[in-house]
Motif scaffolding. Structure first.
Motif, PDB file in Angstrom:
ATOM      1  N   THR A   2       6.480   3.270  -1.830  1.00 51.13           N
ATOM      2  CA  THR A   2       5.729   2.014  -1.891  1.00 51.13           C
ATOM      3  C   THR A   2       6.541   0.936  -2.588  1.00 51.13           C
ATOM      4  O   THR A   2       6.567  -0.230  -2.151  1.00 51.13           O
ATOM      5  CB  THR A   2       4.398   2.222  -2.620  1.00 51.13           C
ATOM      6  OG1 THR A   2       3.650   3.234  -1.931  1.00 51.13           O
ATOM      7  CG2 THR A   2       3.580   0.945  -2.655  1.00 51.13           C
ATOM      8  N   TRP A  72       3.929  -4.776   5.950  1.00 50.60           N
ATOM      9  CA  TRP A  72       3.036  -3.811   5.327  1.00 50.60           C
ATOM     10  C   TRP A  72       2.814  -4.109   3.844  1.00 50.60           C
ATOM     11  O   TRP A  72       1.751  -3.805   3.298  1.00 50.60           O
ATOM     12  CB  TRP A  72       3.613  -2.408   5.448  1.00 50.60           C
ATOM     13  CG  TRP A  72       3.600  -1.848   6.842  1.00 50.60           C
ATOM     14  CD1 TRP A  72       3.294  -2.505   8.002  1.00 50.60           C
ATOM     15  CD2 TRP A  72       3.923  -0.507   7.226  1.00 50.60           C
ATOM     16  NE1 TRP A  72       3.411  -1.672   9.070  1.00 50.60           N
ATOM     17  CE2 TRP A  72       3.802  -0.439   8.631  1.00 50.60           C
ATOM     18  CE3 TRP A  72       4.310   0.629   6.521  1.00 50.60           C
ATOM     19  CZ2 TRP A  72       4.042   0.739   9.344  1.00 50.60           C
ATOM     20  CZ3 TRP A  72       4.567   1.801   7.224  1.00 50.60           C
ATOM     21  CH2 TRP A  72       4.418   1.844   8.621  1.00 50.60           C
ATOM     22  N   TRP A 136       1.414  13.644   3.815  1.00 51.37           N
ATOM     23  CA  TRP A 136       1.701  12.589   2.844  1.00 51.37           C
ATOM     24  C   TRP A 136       2.146  11.303   3.537  1.00 51.37           C
ATOM     25  O   TRP A 136       1.772  10.206   3.123  1.00 51.37           O
ATOM     26  CB  TRP A 136       2.776  13.048   1.849  1.00 51.37           C
ATOM     27  CG  TRP A 136       4.142  13.205   2.446  1.00 51.37           C
ATOM     28  CD1 TRP A 136       4.687  14.317   3.007  1.00 51.37           C
ATOM     29  CD2 TRP A 136       5.144  12.180   2.576  1.00 51.37           C
ATOM     30  NE1 TRP A 136       5.959  14.070   3.474  1.00 51.37           N
ATOM     31  CE2 TRP A 136       6.274  12.764   3.217  1.00 51.37           C
ATOM     32  CE3 TRP A 136       5.211  10.836   2.203  1.00 51.37           C
ATOM     33  CZ2 TRP A 136       7.439  12.052   3.486  1.00 51.37           C
ATOM     34  CZ3 TRP A 136       6.372  10.123   2.481  1.00 51.37           C
ATOM     35  CH2 TRP A 136       7.469  10.724   3.107  1.00 51.37           C
ATOM     36  N   GLU A 139      -0.869   9.629   5.275  1.00 51.30           N
ATOM     37  CA  GLU A 139      -1.689   8.897   4.308  1.00 51.30           C
ATOM     38  C   GLU A 139      -1.016   7.603   3.891  1.00 51.30           C
ATOM     39  O   GLU A 139      -1.670   6.562   3.747  1.00 51.30           O
ATOM     40  CB  GLU A 139      -1.950   9.789   3.086  1.00 51.30           C
ATOM     41  CG  GLU A 139      -2.916   9.225   2.070  1.00 51.30           C
ATOM     42  CD  GLU A 139      -2.256   8.248   1.093  1.00 51.30           C
ATOM     43  OE1 GLU A 139      -2.952   7.348   0.577  1.00 51.30           O
ATOM     44  OE2 GLU A 139      -1.026   8.397   0.878  1.00 51.30           O
ATOM     45  N   PHE A 140       0.311   7.647   3.732  1.00 55.03           N
ATOM     46  CA  PHE A 140       1.052   6.451   3.330  1.00 55.03           C
ATOM     47  C   PHE A 140       0.965   5.362   4.395  1.00 55.03           C
ATOM     48  O   PHE A 140       0.681   4.197   4.090  1.00 55.03           O
ATOM     49  CB  PHE A 140       2.514   6.826   3.072  1.00 55.03           C
ATOM     50  CG  PHE A 140       3.417   5.653   2.822  1.00 55.03           C
ATOM     51  CD1 PHE A 140       3.428   5.023   1.594  1.00 55.03           C
ATOM     52  CD2 PHE A 140       4.246   5.169   3.825  1.00 55.03           C
ATOM     53  CE1 PHE A 140       4.258   3.926   1.360  1.00 55.03           C
ATOM     54  CE2 PHE A 140       5.078   4.086   3.604  1.00 55.03           C
ATOM     55  CZ  PHE A 140       5.078   3.466   2.364  1.00 55.03           C
ATOM     56  N   GLU A 142      -1.252   4.968   6.824  1.00 50.39           N
ATOM     57  CA  GLU A 142      -2.612   4.451   6.969  1.00 50.39           C
ATOM     58  C   GLU A 142      -2.977   3.532   5.804  1.00 50.39           C
ATOM     59  O   GLU A 142      -3.590   2.478   5.998  1.00 50.39           O
ATOM     60  CB  GLU A 142      -3.602   5.609   7.062  1.00 50.39           C
ATOM     61  CG  GLU A 142      -4.986   5.193   7.483  1.00 50.39           C
ATOM     62  CD  GLU A 142      -5.835   6.366   7.917  1.00 50.39           C
ATOM     63  OE1 GLU A 142      -7.023   6.140   8.227  1.00 50.39           O
ATOM     64  OE2 GLU A 142      -5.328   7.511   7.960  1.00 50.39           O
ATOM     65  N   ARG A 143      -2.555   3.901   4.604  1.00 55.14           N
ATOM     66  CA  ARG A 143      -2.878   3.073   3.434  1.00 55.14           C
ATOM     67  C   ARG A 143      -2.137   1.745   3.459  1.00 55.14           C
ATOM     68  O   ARG A 143      -2.706   0.694   3.155  1.00 55.14           O
ATOM     69  CB  ARG A 143      -2.523   3.851   2.155  1.00 55.14           C
ATOM     70  CG  ARG A 143      -2.665   3.041   0.864  1.00 55.14           C
ATOM     71  CD  ARG A 143      -2.587   3.952  -0.347  1.00 55.14           C
ATOM     72  NE  ARG A 143      -1.437   4.822  -0.300  1.00 55.14           N
ATOM     73  CZ  ARG A 143      -0.219   4.482  -0.731  1.00 55.14           C
ATOM     74  NH1 ARG A 143      -0.004   3.252  -1.204  1.00 55.14           N
ATOM     75  NH2 ARG A 143       0.786   5.340  -0.679  1.00 55.14           N
ATOM     76  N   MET A 144      -0.864   1.766   3.857  1.00 51.11           N
ATOM     77  CA  MET A 144      -0.072   0.547   3.849  1.00 51.11           C
ATOM     78  C   MET A 144      -0.529  -0.443   4.926  1.00 51.11           C
ATOM     79  O   MET A 144      -0.410  -1.660   4.749  1.00 51.11           O
ATOM     80  CB  MET A 144       1.410   0.882   4.059  1.00 51.11           C
ATOM     81  CG  MET A 144       2.053   1.655   2.926  1.00 51.11           C
ATOM     82  SD  MET A 144       2.110   0.718   1.373  1.00 51.11           S
ATOM     83  CE  MET A 144       3.334  -0.519   1.776  1.00 51.11           C
ATOM     84  N   THR A 146      -3.691  -0.628   6.315  1.00 52.19           N
ATOM     85  CA  THR A 146      -5.099  -1.010   6.231  1.00 52.19           C
ATOM     86  C   THR A 146      -5.251  -2.237   5.343  1.00 52.19           C
ATOM     87  O   THR A 146      -4.710  -2.294   4.244  1.00 52.19           O
ATOM     88  CB  THR A 146      -5.938   0.149   5.666  1.00 52.19           C
ATOM     89  OG1 THR A 146      -5.814   1.278   6.539  1.00 52.19           O
ATOM     90  CG2 THR A 146      -7.403  -0.241   5.567  1.00 52.19           C
ATOM     91  N   ARG A 147      -5.990  -3.218   5.827  1.00 46.79           N
ATOM     92  CA  ARG A 147      -6.237  -4.462   5.096  1.00 46.79           C
ATOM     93  C   ARG A 147      -7.702  -4.862   5.275  1.00 46.79           C
ATOM     94  O   ARG A 147      -8.409  -4.266   6.099  1.00 46.79           O
ATOM     95  CB  ARG A 147      -5.352  -5.601   5.649  1.00 46.79           C
ATOM     96  CG  ARG A 147      -3.878  -5.319   5.616  1.00 46.79           C
ATOM     97  CD  ARG A 147      -3.322  -5.324   4.209  1.00 46.79           C
ATOM     98  NE  ARG A 147      -1.905  -4.977   4.191  1.00 46.79           N
ATOM     99  CZ  ARG A 147      -0.929  -5.833   4.431  1.00 46.79           C
ATOM    100  NH1 ARG A 147      -1.210  -7.106   4.715  1.00 46.79           N
ATOM    101  NH2 ARG A 147       0.328  -5.453   4.406  1.00 46.79           N
TER     102      ARG A 147
END
Length: 300
Positions: A2, A72, A136, A139-140, A142-144, A146-147
Motif C-alpha cells: 500500500t 488506486w 491476500w 483482498e488488496f 478489492e480494497r484499493m 473500492t471507493r
C-alpha cells in the motif's frame, strides 16, 4: 505494498507515463511469449503496422501498468479528462434514465481505470473484476479499488448476483468485454477475422434486466496531459441482438471500431485468442470477414 502504491501515486502523471513507457518497451523486447504475442496480435490486426507502432504499443502497456497505483491510491481525480462531464456522462444519463440500469463496457484499451472513478463522482457503479488466486492479493485489489459509489464484484456467482442487483436498482455496471471467460461461459465470435472466445455475460445481463449497453474508452493523451473520452452506443439504442453469438460479434466489432482511433493503445500482449479449458473448439466455418459494428458513434 500500500505504501509503495501511495509513493508511486505522488509522482506527476507525465513522469509515470515516461517511466512506464520505458519499462513497457523493455518488457516487450525481452525473450519470451509476451513480446512475441504482442507483435503477432498487432500484425494480425494491422498487417502494415510499423516497428514504431509496435514499440509505442509496448510503451502504452507500461503506461497502463503504472496508472494502476496512480489511480488506486488517489482520493480524487486531478488530471484532465476531455469531454467526460460535458458529453460522455450526459449521454450515459440519457440511457440510464430509462430505469433499467446501464452496462458500461470498457475494453483493454487506453486507461480503463479512470472511467469508473470518474463515473463514481456522479452516481454509483459496480465493476466486475477477475480476483487473483492469492487471498491476500485479492483482498488488496478489492480494497484499493473500492471507493464511495464504486463497488467491486468478483467474477464469481456471488459477483454476478451483485451485478444483477445493481442493475435492478437502476445503477451502472463496469465490465471488461474482451476478458476471456472460463470454458462454458462464452461463445466464439470474430475478432479481427479470427475466432476469439468471448463472454456472453453482457448479453445475459441485458436479457435479464433490459439495461442498455454502451462502450467507452479513455484515450491516453501525449506526455501525461490527461484523457479524452469516446463512447459507442451498441445496437439499437443500446440493445444487443437476441442471439448470444451475434451479440458477442457486435461487441467485438465495436471494440475494433474504438481501437481504430489509436491502435497502439490496445493491450495487444493479452492472450485474446486462447481456448480456455472446457471450451469447445471454434467452429471451422466461422467467417473471416469483420462484422459490422452496428453502433452509434460519438467521438469527443
Amino acid at each position: 505494498m500500500t505504501f509503495i502504491f501511495w509513493l508511486i501515486s505522488r509522482l506527476p502523471l507525465r513522469v509515470l507515463h515516461a517511466i512506464g513507457g520505458a519499462l513497457g518497451l523493455l518488457a516487450a523486447r525481452l525473450p519470451g511469449r509476451y513480446g512475441r504475442r504482442l507483435v503477432e496480435n498487432f500484425r494480425h490486426a494491422y498487417p502494415d503496422a510499423t516497428d514504431a507502432m509496435i514499440a509505442e504499443a509496448a510503451r502504452h502497456t507500461g503506461r497502463l501498468i503504472v496508472e494502476m497505483p496512480y489511480f488506486w491510491s488517489r482520493k480524487s481525480i486531478t488530471v484532465r479528462t476531455d469531454c467526460f462531464d460535458d458529453h460522455l456522462w450526459p449521454e450515459m444519463d440519457r440511457l440510464q434514465s430509462q430505469g433499467n440500469g446501464l452496462i458500461l463496457t470498457t475494453p483493454h484499451l487506453g486507461c480503463f481505470e479512470i472511467l469508473p472513478l470518474s463515473h463514481a463522482r456522479l452516481r454509483p457503479i459496480t465493476c466486475l473484476f477477475k480476483p487473483p488466486h492469492q487471498p491476500w492479493l485479492r483482498e488488496f485489489v478489492e480494497r484499493m479499488r473500492t471507493r464511495p459509489n464504486l463497488a467491486m464484484a468478483p467474477a464469481t456467482p456471488r459477483g454476478v448476483r451483485m451485478l444483477v442487483k445493481a442493475l435492478k436498482r437502476g445503477e451502472a455496471l463496469g465490465i471488461l468485454p474482451d476478458q476471456v471467460p472460463s470454458g462454458g461461459e462464452g461463445t466464439w465470435a470474430p475478432f479481427y477475422g479470427k475466432p476469439a472466445y468471448s463472454m456472453t455475460l453482457v448479453h445475459r445481463l441485458q436479457q435479464l434486466t433490459g439495461a442498455p449497453v454502451v462502450m467507452i474508452y479513455a484515450q491516453r493523451l501525449p506526455h501525461g496531459q490527461g484523457y479524452r473520452g469516446h463512447v459507442r452506443v451498441l445496437g439499437d439504442n443500446g440493445r444487443l441482438p437476441d442471439d448470444p453469438a451475434a451479440a458477442s460479434a457486435t461487441i467485438n466489432a465495436a471494440i475494433e471500431d474504438l481501437i481504430e482511433i489509436d491502435p497502439t493503445q490496445y493491450l495487444w500482449g493479452y492472450n485474446r485468442y486462447k481456448q480456455p479449458g472446457g471450451a469447445e473448439p471454434p467452429p471451422a466455418t466461422m467467417a473471416s470477414a469483420p462484422v459490422s459494428p452496428d453502433t452509434t458513434t460519438q467521438n469527443h
